[in-house]
Structures are given as structure tokens and as C-alpha cells.
Design an enzyme around this catalytic site. Structure first.
Site, PDB file in Angstrom:
ATOM      1  CE1 TYR A  34      -3.796   2.373   0.699  1.00 39.24           C
ATOM      2  CE2 TYR A  34      -2.485   3.206   2.524  1.00 39.24           C
ATOM      3  CZ  TYR A  34      -3.570   3.321   1.680  1.00 39.24           C
ATOM      4  OH  TYR A  34      -4.433   4.379   1.828  1.00 39.24           O
ATOM      5  CG  ASP A  62       5.792   3.350   1.053  1.00 34.28           C
ATOM      6  OD1 ASP A  62       6.086   3.869   2.147  1.00 34.28           O
ATOM      7  OD2 ASP A  62       4.636   3.284   0.614  1.00 34.28           O
ATOM      8  CE  LYS A 105       1.956   4.333   8.532  1.00 34.64           C
ATOM      9  NZ  LYS A 105       0.561   4.610   8.815  1.00 34.64           N
TER      10      LYS A 105
HETATM   11  N1  HOZ Z   1      -1.295   3.442   6.521  1.00 33.95           N
HETATM   12  C1  HOZ Z   1      -1.965   2.966   7.702  1.00 33.95           C
HETATM   13  C2  HOZ Z   1      -1.720   1.529   7.922  1.00 33.95           C
HETATM   14  N2  HOZ Z   1      -2.138   0.718   6.884  1.00 33.95           N
HETATM   15  C3  HOZ Z   1      -3.384   3.203   7.709  1.00 33.95           C
HETATM   16  C4  HOZ Z   1      -3.701   4.601   7.862  1.00 33.95           C
HETATM   17  C5  HOZ Z   1      -5.071   4.791   7.380  1.00 33.95           C
HETATM   18  O1  HOZ Z   1      -5.353   4.366   6.249  1.00 33.95           O
HETATM   19  O2  HOZ Z   1      -5.848   5.339   8.138  1.00 33.95           O
END
Ligand code: HOZ
Length: 432
Positions: free
Chosen positions: A149, A244, A272
């Protein structure tokens, strides 16, 4: 210790009202507990390794606001630094020395980064890096991996992980075919598939982007030789390699996965942890590539709140805290204790399970495994995961509400927290 009769009346009321106000009652789909059943708890406050809901229940937290809280929530030094910064104003929309400080820290820490641009989220960082990959190579196609993702931009919503995997969505409506026609996908850990794509698309592939350790399809580490192989293939075919590290940056090592595995990509995205709990993303890499970004070069990317002084302050203090000797050793120790303990209890209570950890990132799949890619991850018993999640929650342990998300620890988690979590897990797994 174990309380299976928690009351969540206020949470339920607030979430019910939220349904009429926001789609699904949330500001981001992964929070909605759609795949684990039940309703999300509504938070009131967070501190250290713990969260409290609006009904006053306390939980040990392994989500860490989806990754940023590696020092524990609301670390006193981060809060103090923010108080001080707040007095000077909340947004400048102009250069500040804080950007220099955080930029230098990032450049010193992350092997691939010679120059960096701050943005406001991981999604934004990945969108920008894609434009840069294409501009630098003058090629349009990219390779991403199934289950990885890279935020919610159109071009990446192809076989994506995180909420897309959790909700079992195929590709999202509203994404035009033209936006994804240049996005090629391969299974994670499959070098042959990547090589085949390069062969079929000679001189057309701008680069390969991946989570070097997957966290958005559950926790999936790279097989030995996979990252090295990608580095060789991208060199061979004149393409860029992009890590990433929004999740792994400053989490699985201070210098991220590239430090941990000794593979230097051309470009890196971050988010993050570098925001210390405030909204920050960043992308950076080789100076010759980054020099193409406006106003140094012609590739346009901008942002009103980018380099925001509060976000920079939280990031700087967080990275300072992470530099204390022994931090990553401690994170590895407690996370190993948690991960090994969960696997052992699953085995003793008769559940097929596999998983692992690297530093402060871990995962547990309800399948015998091994899990090398998203197809393997999908063999997990997600209904069982849902029951496990609910049982843990009812007993005061907050896990990511999806089989397809990694878990996170912080240096605020104590051995006692881990032992308590394992005791709860034994009770829950024995009852499933
Ligand atoms: N990227 C975060 C963990 N998969 C999720 C954050 C979100 O989509 O709220």
C-alpha cells in the site's frame, strides 16, 4: 487483570452519531472495524503504551496511531517541545530553521537520502515520488507489489493492501483506467515475475516501488536476496528503486529497512515516525534526482502546510529520543518476546499460525504459512482473527482491527505489558 465485561456505552453512542456525519462514521476506513466485527471504541486520551476510551476503559495499545507512536503516546519531551513551539505560532508557510534540523537528521540517518522534501502524509510522499520517478527516467510504467500500500492516490490503487485489502475491495470506483494502466504488479518476493515484467516492457519502466518489509498486508518480511535482486534488476534495466519506508522508516532500524538490509534505493518515502504523531510525510534520495523538484527543477509539487513548525518539532524530538543508546535493542527484545509468545500460545492452544517481527513491527497470521506474499496472507482465517481481535479488545488489548495490518510496539511498552498481553492472548486463544 482480565475484564471481559467492559462497558462501551458512550463509544457506541458517539459512533452511532458519527455514522450520520461522516462516511462509515470515520475519517479513515481502517478504523471502522469492518473486518473484525463489532464497533470501534472511541478514544478519549492516549499516554505511553496505553489508550483510554470515552467510557474510561484502559487498553494496552499495539496500533500506536498506525505507526508514529514509537516513543509511546504523548511522550513528555515531545509534548514539552510542542508547547514551546506552539507559542511561536502554528504555521509559517515560509522557511524555518526547524526544517533544516529535521532534514539534516533524516539525511544523516537514511542511507539513500541526500536531499529531502517534506510533505504532509505518506500518501502525498508516494504521489510525489511517482511523478519524480517518471520525470527522471522519462518513462511512464511502474512496478508495485500485490498487497503493498502506497497511499490512496489513483495510480497506486491496484491490488493494494491496508484498508483496500481489509475491506476486500477490488480496484476503487472513481479511479480511471488511464490512471492505473501504467501500474504493473507482481507478487512480493517473486524476482522472476519482476524480471518478466522488465522483459515485456523494455525501456518503459520508470521504477519499482515497494514496502521493503510489508506492513499493509500483515507483516511480511523480504526473503533473503529479494531486495538485492530488485536492486540488481533495476540497475540492469535502467529503472529506479524506491523504498516506501512510511512504516519501516525509523521503526525497524534508525535508518529504516535500507540500513537493516544494507540495500540502498534511489528514492525513499517516509511518514509516520518522522512526524512524531503530527501529520508529516517526506520523500528524498539521490541529489541528482531530487534536484529535479521545483523550484530547483521543473517537477512541480507544493503544499501550504508542508514543513509545518509543529510537525517538524515533534519529528525532531522523536528522532532525538530514538537516538538514545539501546533503544532499538530494547524494541527488538520486547517485540520478540511478544511475537514468540503469541506463536507459542497459538501452537499450544491448537491454532495454525505464523508470524514474526523485526524490531518494533510484528505480525501474526492465522494460517500455518509460510507467508511470502499477499496470496499467502489471504489464506489466513480472517473470521478467527476477528474473534481473536474482539476477545483481546474485551480484555484490554488493542490490536489493529485487520488481519492485513502489522502491529507496532514502542519503547513505552514494558515487559509487564507484554506478559499481560500474552496472558490475555492465552485466555482468548484457548476459548476460540
Ligand atoms: N497506513 C496505515 C496503515 N495501513 C493506515 C492509515 C489509514 O489508512 O488510516
Amino acid at each position: 487483570m482480565v475484564n471481559t465485561t467492559i462497558k462501551t456505552t458512550k463509544s457506541q453512542e458517539i459512533f452511532a452519531s458519527a455514522q450520520n456525519l461522516m462516511p462509515g462514521g470515520v475519517s479513515s476506513p481502517v478504523r471502522a472495524f469492518k473486518s473484525v466485527g463489532g464497533q470501534p471504541i472511541v478514544f478519549d486520551r492516549v499516554k505511553g503504551a496505553y489508550i483510554w476510551d470515552v467510557d474510561g476503559n484502559q487498553y494496552i495499545d499495539y496500533v500506536g496511531t498506525w505507526g508514529p507512536a514509537i516513543c509511546g503516546h504523548a511522550h513528555p519531551e515531545v509534548i514539552a517541545a510542542l508547547h514551546e513551539a506552539l507559542e511561536k505560532g502554528t504555521s509559517f508557510g515560509a522557511p524555518s530553521v526547524l526544517e533544516n534540523v529535521l532534514a539534516e537528521m533524516v539525511i544523516d540517518a537514511v542511507p539513500s537520502i541526500e536531499m529531502v522534501r517534506f510533505v504532509n502524509s505518506g500518501t502525498e510522499a508516494c504521489m510525489a515520488v511517482l511523478r519524480l520517478m517518471r520525470a527522471f527516467t522519462n518513462r511512464e510504467k511502474i512496478i508495485k507489489f500485490e498487497g503493498c500500500y502506497h497511499g490512496h492516490a489513483d495510480m497506486f490503487l491496484v491490488k493494494a493492501g491496508s484498508g483496500v485489502a481489509t475491506l476486500g475491495l477490488p480496484d476503487s470506483p472513481g479511479v480511471p483506467k488511464s490512471a492505473t494502466s501504467n501500474t504493473l504488479t507482481a507478487p512480493f518476493n517473486d524476482l522472476e515475475a519482476v524480471k518478466a515484467l522488465f522483459e515485456e516492457n523494455r525501456d518503459q519502466i520508470a521504477g519499482v516501488i515497494l514496502e521493503p518489509v510489508v506492513g499493509n498486508a500483515g507483516f511480511i518480511p523480504p526473503d533473503a536476496g529479494f531486495l538485492e535482486g530488485l536492486r540488481e534488476l533495476t540497475h540492469e534495466y535502467g529503472a529506479l528503486l524506491v523504498f516506501d519506508e512510511v512504516m519501516t522508516g525509523f521503526r525497524i532500524a534508525y535508518g529504516g529497512a535500507q540500513e537493516k538490509f544494507g540495500i540502498t534505493p534511489d528514492l525513499t518515502t517516509l511518514g509516520k515516525v518522522i512526524g512524531g504523531g503530527l501529520p508529516v510525510g517526506a520523500y528524498g534520495g539521490r541529489r541528482d534526482i531530487m534536484s529535479m523538484i521545483a523550484p530547483a527543477g521543473p517537477v512541480y509539487q507544493a503544499g501550504t502546510l508542508s514543513g509545518n513548525p509543529l510537525a517538524m518539532t515533534a519529528g525532531i524530538k522523536t528522532l532525538e529520543l530514538l537516538q538514545k543508546p539501546g533503544t532499538y535493542e530494547y524494541l527488538d527484545k520486547i517485540t520478540q518476546q511478544l511475537s514468540d509468545g503469541l506463536l507459542q500460545i497459538a501452537q499450544e492452544t491448537g491454532h495454525a499460525a505464523c508470524g514474526g517481527h523485526i524490531s518494533a513491527m510484528f505480525g501474526l497470521f492465522f494460517t500455518a504459512g509460510p507467508v511470502h506474499n499477499y496470496e499467502d496472507a489471504k489464506k489466513s482465517d480472517t473470521a478467527k482473527f476477528g474473534r481473536f481481535h474482539r476477545g483481546m479488545l474485551e480484555r484490554g488489548v488493542y490490536l489493529a482491527p485487520s488481519q492485513f495490518e502489522a502491529g507496532f510496539t514502542s519503547f513505552a511498552h514494558t515487559e509487564e505489558d507484554i506478559n499481560q498481553t500474552l496472558a490475555v492472548a492465552r485466555e482468548v486463544l484457548s476459548s476460540l
